[in-house]
Structures are given as C-alpha cells and as structure tokens.
Design a protein around this motif. Structure first.
Motif, PDB file in Angstrom:
ATOM      1  N   MET A  54       0.928  -1.329   0.030  1.00  0.00           N
ATOM      2  CA  MET A  54       0.125   0.065  -0.155  1.00  0.00           C
ATOM      3  C   MET A  54       1.007   1.328  -0.029  1.00  0.00           C
ATOM      4  O   MET A  54       0.721   2.312  -0.787  1.00  0.00           O
ATOM      5  CB  MET A  54      -0.776   0.184   1.241  1.00  0.00           C
ATOM      6  N   SER A 106      -2.778  -6.606   3.171  1.00  0.00           N
ATOM      7  CA  SER A 106      -1.947  -6.014   2.092  1.00  0.00           C
ATOM      8  C   SER A 106      -2.846  -6.124   0.631  1.00  0.00           C
ATOM      9  O   SER A 106      -3.823  -6.867   0.860  1.00  0.00           O
ATOM     10  CB  SER A 106      -0.780  -6.943   1.503  1.00  0.00           C
ATOM     11  N   ILE A 107      -2.669  -5.110  -0.319  1.00  0.00           N
ATOM     12  CA  ILE A 107      -3.362  -5.192  -1.419  1.00  0.00           C
ATOM     13  C   ILE A 107      -3.153  -6.633  -1.996  1.00  0.00           C
ATOM     14  O   ILE A 107      -4.213  -7.108  -2.592  1.00  0.00           O
ATOM     15  CB  ILE A 107      -2.658  -4.215  -2.432  1.00  0.00           C
ATOM     16  N   GLU A 110      -5.728  -9.121  -0.505  1.00  0.00           N
ATOM     17  CA  GLU A 110      -7.067  -8.914  -0.979  1.00  0.00           C
ATOM     18  C   GLU A 110      -7.014  -9.384  -2.285  1.00  0.00           C
ATOM     19  O   GLU A 110      -8.279  -9.966  -2.823  1.00  0.00           O
ATOM     20  CB  GLU A 110      -7.368  -7.323  -0.870  1.00  0.00           C
ATOM     21  N   GLU A 120     -13.620  -4.424  -4.040  1.00  0.00           N
ATOM     22  CA  GLU A 120     -12.693  -3.435  -4.894  1.00  0.00           C
ATOM     23  C   GLU A 120     -13.394  -2.258  -4.635  1.00  0.00           C
ATOM     24  O   GLU A 120     -12.997  -1.188  -5.346  1.00  0.00           O
ATOM     25  CB  GLU A 120     -12.743  -3.834  -6.428  1.00  0.00           C
ATOM     26  N   SER A 139     -11.278  -1.895   2.110  1.00  0.00           N
ATOM     27  CA  SER A 139      -9.992  -2.943   1.922  1.00  0.00           C
ATOM     28  C   SER A 139      -9.060  -1.939   1.215  1.00  0.00           C
ATOM     29  O   SER A 139      -9.189  -1.102   0.325  1.00  0.00           O
ATOM     30  CB  SER A 139     -10.156  -4.068   0.978  1.00  0.00           C
ATOM     31  N   THR A 140      -7.459  -2.446   1.373  1.00  0.00           N
ATOM     32  CA  THR A 140      -6.645  -1.752   0.738  1.00  0.00           C
ATOM     33  C   THR A 140      -6.659  -1.838  -0.893  1.00  0.00           C
ATOM     34  O   THR A 140      -6.488  -0.887  -1.587  1.00  0.00           O
ATOM     35  CB  THR A 140      -5.245  -2.399   0.990  1.00  0.00           C
ATOM     36  N   LEU A 141      -7.267  -3.219  -1.344  1.00  0.00           N
ATOM     37  CA  LEU A 141      -7.389  -3.238  -2.538  1.00  0.00           C
ATOM     38  C   LEU A 141      -8.457  -2.105  -3.149  1.00  0.00           C
ATOM     39  O   LEU A 141      -8.409  -1.412  -4.296  1.00  0.00           O
ATOM     40  CB  LEU A 141      -8.012  -4.636  -2.840  1.00  0.00           C
ATOM     41  N   LEU A 144      -6.639   1.039  -3.709  1.00  0.00           N
ATOM     42  CA  LEU A 144      -5.741   1.358  -4.769  1.00  0.00           C
ATOM     43  C   LEU A 144      -6.491   1.451  -5.738  1.00  0.00           C
ATOM     44  O   LEU A 144      -6.266   2.549  -6.868  1.00  0.00           O
ATOM     45  CB  LEU A 144      -5.227  -0.200  -5.067  1.00  0.00           C
ATOM     46  N   ASN A 208      -8.373  -7.208 -12.952  1.00  0.00           N
ATOM     47  CA  ASN A 208      -7.828  -8.070 -11.641  1.00  0.00           C
ATOM     48  C   ASN A 208      -7.482  -9.259 -11.660  1.00  0.00           C
ATOM     49  O   ASN A 208      -7.023 -10.053 -10.800  1.00  0.00           O
ATOM     50  CB  ASN A 208      -8.900  -7.835 -10.635  1.00  0.00           C
ATOM     51  N   GLY A 258      -3.074  -5.157  -7.595  1.00  0.00           N
ATOM     52  CA  GLY A 258      -4.422  -5.526  -7.445  1.00  0.00           C
ATOM     53  C   GLY A 258      -4.737  -6.644  -8.456  1.00  0.00           C
ATOM     54  O   GLY A 258      -6.043  -6.946  -8.790  1.00  0.00           O
TER      55      GLY A 258
END
Lengths: 556, 556
Positions: A54, A106-107, A110, A120, A139-141, A144, A208, A258
C-alpha cells in the motif's frame, strides 16, 4: 440542401470537451466544472497501519501525478484552461481511510482472495475548495482502485498539473468480479519486463486477473524445480525461461497492483513439448500431417489412459499450483484430439487393459488431476470443451472459460457452471491478420476478422441467459494467442483494445461507443505516457474534437 | 490410413535448413554448403576515390557484421554448425571494385537520379577458401546493394560469426527500378527517429524510394521557410514539425542508404489544414456533415478556380520541391470532391467570371502547378484520378500511382502513363482493423480485410497488360496511412509485411510463399536485431522448422 452555416451549432456542441476521461467509467459519478491545481507539496496520507504494498502504491501514485505530463485532448491541449487556473484552488492532500473494522491486509492478500470475495469498492471525493480529497474503502484493494481513478483526473499545461472537472464524487465498485487478460507465452516468448508492463496497463484499467497461458505444445518456458527437464529441453532457449524467482517477481508485481495470477498448464492436449523431456508420456508427438492429430502444429497429447501419465500430470499440476498463491488454477482441457489416441498403440493398450473407453479414461484423468489441485485448496478452471464436449466429473465449483463462440455461454450456464467470457468472436486479439500457417498464399485465419474495441465493448455478457444463469457470469477477459505476436507487437495489439472489456466488466454493459471513444483516446495517451505503446484509434485531429469524426448517419 | 512412421521422411526433408536467407532473393545466385568464419580483423577495402557516404556505408556494414548477433533459424540455432566451423576458413577481406570508367559519385547522387537511370546492379563473390571476397559494380549504389546482401550472409554461434553457405556468387540487379514505401505523417505525427529507423529497414530490403506523404487535411507538420504559418498554425504542436534541417537530415540519411525521397503535397484536395493559415484559399473548410464534402474528415480543398489560389499552390509546391533533391515530386490529386466546390460561393464566382467548368478550371490549376514543378526540372507524380476521373493536361512523363484498385493499372497503362503499383487491395498496410470513424460500433473499414504479406507477395505487376503496357510499370510500394497508426505501431504494422513488395519488385513476380516464408522469418529476426520491431509470422517453433507448419493440402 444543408449549408455550412446551419450546421455550425452542431459542430460547436460536438466539440465541447468531455467532462472527464476516467476508464473504466465509475458506476456512480458526479463531476463539477471547476479546475483544481495539484500543489507542489501534494501528499497522500494513510493513518492506519499500512502494508508495504500500500505504501508502494501511494508512492507510485505520487510518481504518476508528477510524471504523466498528459495534455488534455481538446483543441489547444489545455491552453484554454490557463485563465481558469489562475484562480483555481490547490490540492495539497489526499487522505486514505480504511473503514473501521476493515482488515489492513496487503493489497496482494486482498487481490488473491477467491474471485467473488474480492472487495474493490471505494469512495472518492475531491472537493473544489482545496480542502483535502479523500478515498474511503473497506480494503486496501479498494483504496488502490480509488488511487487509480484519482491518477486519471490530472492533466498538465505549461507545467501546471490540474484536474479539469472538480468537485468529483464517486462511489464505485465493479459490475463483475473477474476482469482479465490472457497472455500466451508459449507460441512466442515474452521477457518478464513485457509481462510487468502489461500488468501496469491492466492495473490502470482495474483489471484484476492475469491469466497466464504459460506453456503449450510449442515451448515450455516455465522452470519447475521438480520438473527441470521440461524447461531445459522444452524452452526455446536457456534464456527464454521463467525461473521460480521470475514467477515470484511477477506474482508479487501483479498482487501489488491488485491483480491475481491464474496460471494455466493446459492438459491433456497442447502438451507436445513435454515429449522432449518425457517421451513416454506423450501420444503422437509431432505426428504428421499435423492437422489429423491437432488443431495446430505440433501434435502431441498426454497419454491420458495411462496411470503413470495421469499421476505425472497430477504431480506436475500440483508442483506448478504450489508456485502460485491464487485460489484458482487452469488445467486447460481444450481441443482434445481423438485420432491421436486412436492411433497411439500405448493408449489403445491401456484402454484394452482397463476396459475403459477414451471418455471414461479422460474422466479418470480429470478427476485425478483436479483432485491434486483441489487438495491444495484451489478451484480448477477449464476451457469449455470439458463441459460441452466431454462427459467428465467436475467439481460443481469448476469455472469454465467460454472461448469458441460466445453463444456457448448459454449451455455452460444451463449446466450450472460459473463462467468467464473469453470468446474468440469478441475477445481474441490475434484474429484478423490472416493465416499464420505456411504454404497458404491468401487464406484467412479461422477467427478473422479483427475484433475491434467497439465490437468487444458492445458485447452483452448475459445475452440469452435467464436471471439465474446470469448470476453464473463471473466476468470476462481479452486474450492474446501469440502465433503472430511477440515483444515487438505485444503493446500495439493489446492496447487500448483490451481496455474495452475492462470497462465492460467493471462498469457493466450498455456503454455508448461514441462517448467511450473520447475517454479511450485519453486512456491510450495516458498509457503511452507510462511507457505502454498503446496505439492511436484516430488521427489526433479527431481525438481533439470529440464527435467530429463520427460516421454520419444518412437516411436514404 | 497414414501412420507416423511412413511420414518421417517427409518431415526430415522439410526440416533441412534453408540454403540461404537473403531478402530480396538475388536474381542469379549460386551457393555452396561450406561454412566460412569472419575473421576478427575482417576489413572492407575500396581502392577508388571514395565518397564519404560510401565510407560510411562500409563502416556501417562492418558494424552490422559485429552487432547483428543473429542465430540461425534451425533447431539448435546453429549449434550443429560448430563441428564444421572448426575446419572452416576465415574471411579477412572484402574488396569493393567500381568498374573502370564508372563515376565515383556518392551513393546519394546515384540514388537521387531519375528512377530509370539508377544503377543498382552488383556482383558478389564469396569464395570458400578464405581468399578475399569481392563486390563489383558500376556505381557506388550498386556497391551498397552488394554490401547489403553481404551482411545478410552472417550468423553467430558461441561468439563465432560465420556464413553457412559458401561459396556464394551472385550477379544481381532489380527487376523494377521503383521499390518504395509510403508513410503518411499527417494523420498522426512521427518523430524523425521513426523515419530514420524506417529508412534503415527499407535499405536492408533494397527499397529505393521513400514516398513521404508529409501533410494532409489533418495537420501540416512541414516547416517551409516561405510559408511558415502553415506549420505554425497547422502542425499538431510546435514540436510535431519537420524543420528544413530535419528534411535535410532525412534526405541525407535516405540518400546514404540508397533511397530517394519523393515528397508529396497533396493538392487540390486533402488541404483542409491550409485554411488555418490561409482561410481565403480553402473551400468548405471543416464543413459538415463531412462525408458530403470529403472522403474523410475534415473537409477542405484549395479553391482551384481562383487565380490567386492557383498561384499560391504553385508557389507552395515549388518551395517544397526546392527542399528536396529528388527528380520526382508528387502533387497528389486524389479524392477531389465536387460538392465542396458546388457549394462554395467563391469558387462559383470564379467559374462564372471565367466561363470555365470545374474541370476546365482544374486543368488550368494542374497545368500551372505542374509547370512550377517542371520548371525546377522535376517530373510530377499523381494519384490515379488525375488520369482516370479528370480530363486534365498532363506531361506525358507524369508518373501515376495506382491506388484504388490494382486493376486500374490497365487503364492507366492504356493511356500511356508510367505507373507505380500502390493499390489498396494489395499494398495498404492500414486495412483490416475496422473503421476508425467514431459512432460506428461494428463497421468494417472500406479496405478491409488485412493485406497479408502472402497476398502482396503473390501480386502480379503485369496482370492483363500487353508487353508494351508492361514496360510502363516502374515498380510498386507498400503504403501506411496513419489514421490508426502512430509511433507505437509503426514498426509492427509495417515489418516484415512491406518486405514482400520489396522482394516482388526486386526479384520479380512468381515467388513461392513457402520458400519465401523461411527467408522472411530470417529477415524479421535480423530487423529486430537492428532495432526495428518487426513481428513474428509464426511461433518460433515453426520458424525453426521450415515447412512443418504448412497448411496441409487434403483431397476430398
């Protein structure tokens, strides 16, 4: 009769600049018409405990903002914005918020979740008064994805970086959970740098899933520690290989952007090259005339009726599956050729000894190889023949790639399988260049003509499906089979065309090609600024004047 | 029923390595089967007084030999040659001889001579005993062609540079004097570096004419000192221009590589952009709907009935012609739109005042503008409409580009004009990617499908022509119109396809596509080694096994 002057108004209206140029189009979007400058001391903040990928994404985003140097696609390239910019506010801060209770995974973690559990969604808010912008996600995703949208807002004129249409608010999430791109690295080889650049481009359009058709009959570039001879004897050269470290590198690079990596070891067909290292496992290796034994040269298929070969295949698939963290794994299963087995004495002997038909032997082969994958906690992905042409026992969770023609989705769905649209009549990027076979002076390729971006873009993912069947559609992907491609034309054959499915499956179907074209131009130029050789869709003259180069409808 | 074993012999025969991989195929060639190493102290000697561009060509050749690093396209990539190489002789010297009495003109001077007076013949002799090789020609241009052939003999394995098929003897010369490539730099812009790389590739296949369609309705990138406003107001940007120094640079770069530059200022149509600087000279500028007034947007044509505009055009053409040393100059003349003039009050007024029809006014326009070119000692080149659709007075030496369809060559020849094959149905590299017009979800382009190299390669330049008419055929060229092209796909859309016409018009028609494919693979890889992103025509597996991936003929 029409005259020039009576048409002036239409031209003026048509040349108004687009309100924004995001790709894929967010599913909910409100934009204003103010300008906003990016402050020289602009920073992105994230208060939560932040995973390394991230942090990297934040730093990459800050870098894109500074280095995209993208001019607006309007006449004057943004010079008409300079007056408005003198009074525009400056943005110094973008704040990222992970919703309370959300995991700070972490991305990568995810992105590698099962297809339907990836989160997402994000909310992006960019005020016009210079107060901090923010992205919120659970989420970190999602963060992103929001950052990716954010980078597409910015242009440059005379050294000033600015957004042209603030305030902006979007709450965005994908229509379909699977949005992919498939690359065949076996017909011709692609260095790791080409794959990474492709992942960069995919990430920009929020794809993705990288479907990596890594080996095929022609070459075996994947180094597998337990099966080193496959690449030693089957790669095009000792440098045309993907080492386990390369795989880790690619998987990590993708994850941080991602993207999950769905690797494919196509079995039992498309395996001729295995005969170089394990001749005993392959029927009809390089048999001629090739077209009796395979859909393309060279022929050669795993001896699926043999216990030894079946166990070999299961061990091979498991060894590869262990190299990839994804929860899905493609065992292939397309274009199985019965003649090859009919004329293979070894296979006939096995069938006679067990009293099985070829189809029964295939069932055992599939059950055994799929169990090896499932024992590792992974879900198999197969090409459509496994459910349309063969009567094999599949886990009901098995995901099916519809490829031969898009209308086959109906039958796959009727059988209750989840499916991914990957049909040659819409998403094959290689079609349209004529036959690649030799001694063929002027013959078309089987999947000609060329699939334009407009054609893919207007695909309907749920055509002819009932509501229940439509729920089985996970998404779709563009695909590049590389008989006529290599590093020389990877970017130019893929981009920006593949972006059309990225938007279709993120924003949902029904998009208008005229409106899309303006944004797709913008995307293509932004890709170029980031080192991807995406091609022009029109003369620049047209790209600067939305609608003016449209085909003119005439009533007869 | 065929079995594997009975077909083995056929496979073995088919996989014998090609005897040589020259492109274009020399018209007389004897090759042996010995290997010859290139000595580390290899040098090229030329005793005569040597012009600078010949010295440069020699030094470039020495550089290619060292840096091509091309592996043979056979299984093992040349490792099977290593035994033979231990006993092979080494070549230390290549001697160049200008035949006695020949002028030691520069290559450039020779390349820029009138089309039919260029002397490109050469004799190349490479013994197998290590004694000096030699090239003999009666012009430096011939020597350059010989050097080009010489560089295509060499491969590398384990650091050893070697030729695989000596002794070699050829006395070679082109079947047709004009072998060209046209690039449109107006729909989208190409930096000088792209043009130079294209010239490098052209020179490798002995093309001798770069047809530079430098400006068109969409943009005017050419800086002309006497008409600076045209590029200031008409180029896509202040950096998307070709300065007079760029032109000199390109012309010199081309000349040194045996290539003449045929510049085109397309008139009186395709001139919309001139309205930005000289609105008074253009009828129907950017008029809509564009398809009533032009074949593609934007509309706009020189007011050919106006004396002022005619003189402006003549001065403009002369100014550009003075920038280029070539003896030929294209004034264009395609796709003239009568509606544009019918609805232009200014043109109607001019016609009324002079009592001329539009065709009569066109005749005056063409006579005046062509005289300006001819006064500079140059021969006009025109697109086919000037002789097929209009009744204008042309110098009988005028050369005609046949473009709309190849069969039009017959009518052009019947009218007695020299012609260049440039037909859309064989040589247009842009066809096959669908329509580039907006608002056009799924429509083909007018010249679809894609023109494969095989299709161009099997073109017959004298189909339906009498012997006398056939003498009017100067040669032919591939063309890239760049509505859907830019620097991102220049190399990949052109190479190696354009090489098919280079061989057709050098070696003469009737070539066999299967035999050509082996050599074309080799050329494509050599182009890649020299920095040109030429694309693969097949999987590498097939490229290494000539004939094995041929389509299989079946009798029903």
């Amino acid at each position: 009769m029409r005259t020039f002057s009576s048409l002036l108004l239409a031209v003026v209206l048509a040349t108004l600049p687009p309100a924004h140029a995001l790709w894929p189009q967010p599913r909910n979007l409100r934009t204003g018409s103010d300008k906003l400058k990016l402050s020289d001391d602009f920073k992105i903040h994230l208060e939560a405990h932040v995973p390394q990928d991230m942090l990297d994404a934040i730093s990459r985003t800050e870098d894109f903002l500074k280095k995209d140097h993208l001019q607006r696609l309007i006449v004057g390239r943004g010079s008409s914005d300079t007056n408005a910019l003198t009074n525009a506010k400056s943005l110094s801060e973008l704040d990222l918020y992970l919703e309370s209770g959300a995991d700070a995974n972490s991305i990568t973690t995810e992105a590698q979740k099962p297809i339907e559990s990836r989160d997402e969604a994000y909310t992006l808010n960019v005020p016009n008064d210079g107060s901090p912008a923010n992205i919120t996600a659970s989420s970190t995703l999602g963060l992103l994805r929001g950052l990716t949208t954010f980078t597409q807002l910015w242009y440059e004129v005379d050294g000033t970086i600015y957004a042209a249409d603030v305030p902006i608010y979007t709450h965005d999430s994908p229509a379909y959970p699977y949005r992919g791109f498939m690359l065949d690295t076996a017909r011709n080889f692609f260095p790791v740098s080409d794959i990474k650049r492709t992942l960069d481009a995919m990430s920009l359009v929020k794809m993705n899933q990288f479907h990596w058709h890594v080996v095929d009959s022609q070459s075996f570039p994947l180094q597998i520690p337990e099966f080193m001879d496959l690449s030693i004897k089957g790669a095009y050269s000792s440098s045309s290989v993907y080492t386990p470290d390369d795989v880790k590198d690619i998987v990590a690079y993708a994850g941080a952007r991602g993207i999950d990596v769905l690797v494919e070891i196509d079995t039992p067909g498309h395996t001729s090259v295995i005969s170089k290292a394990y001749p005993g496992h392959i029927a009809c290796p390089e048999a001629t005339p090739w077209d009796i034994f395979a859909n393309e040269p060279p022929a050669g298929q795993l001896r699926l009726a043999s216990n030894e070969t079946t166990n070999f295949a299961a061990n091979l698939l498991a060894a590869v599956a262990r190299m990839f963290p994804s929860t899905i794994f493609s065992t292939g299963g397309d274009e199985l050729n019965a003649n090859c087995y009919d004329q293979d004495p070894d296979t006939q002997k096995s069938l006679n000894e067990t009293g099985r038909t070829l189809e029964q032997a295939l069932d055992v082969f599939i059950k055994t190889t799929h169990k090896a994958i499932e024992d590792l906690g992974k879900t198999p992905v197969v090409w459509e023949e496994m459910v349309l042409k063969h009567n094999v026992t599949l886990n009901p969770n098995t995901t099916v790639l519809v490829w031969e023609k898009s209308e086959n989705a109906k039958t796959v769905a009727q059988k209750g399988y989840k499916l991914i649209h990957a049909a040659s009549d819409f998403f094959y990027l290689d079609c349209g260049a004529g036959s690649w076979l030799g001694a063929s002076p002027d013959s078309p390729n089987w999947c000609d003509p060329f699939k334009t971006w407009q054609h893919s873009y207007t695909f309907n993912p749920t055509a002819n499906l009932t509501d229940d069947e439509a729920k089985l559609v996970l998404g779709g992907q563009h695909l590049l089979w590389t008989e006529q491609s290599g590093p020389s034309n990877l970017d130019s054959i893929v981009w920006p065309r593949a972006a059309s499915s990225a938007e279709l499956f993120w924003s949902g179907p029904g998009g208008n090609v005229s409106h899309a074209l303006e944004r797709l131009h913008d995307l293509s130029f932004r890709l170029q600024q980031r080192g991807v050789k995406s091609i022009p869709l029109q003369p620049l003259w047209c790209a600067l004047r939305p609608g003016v180069c449209d085909a003119v409808p005439h009533t007869s």
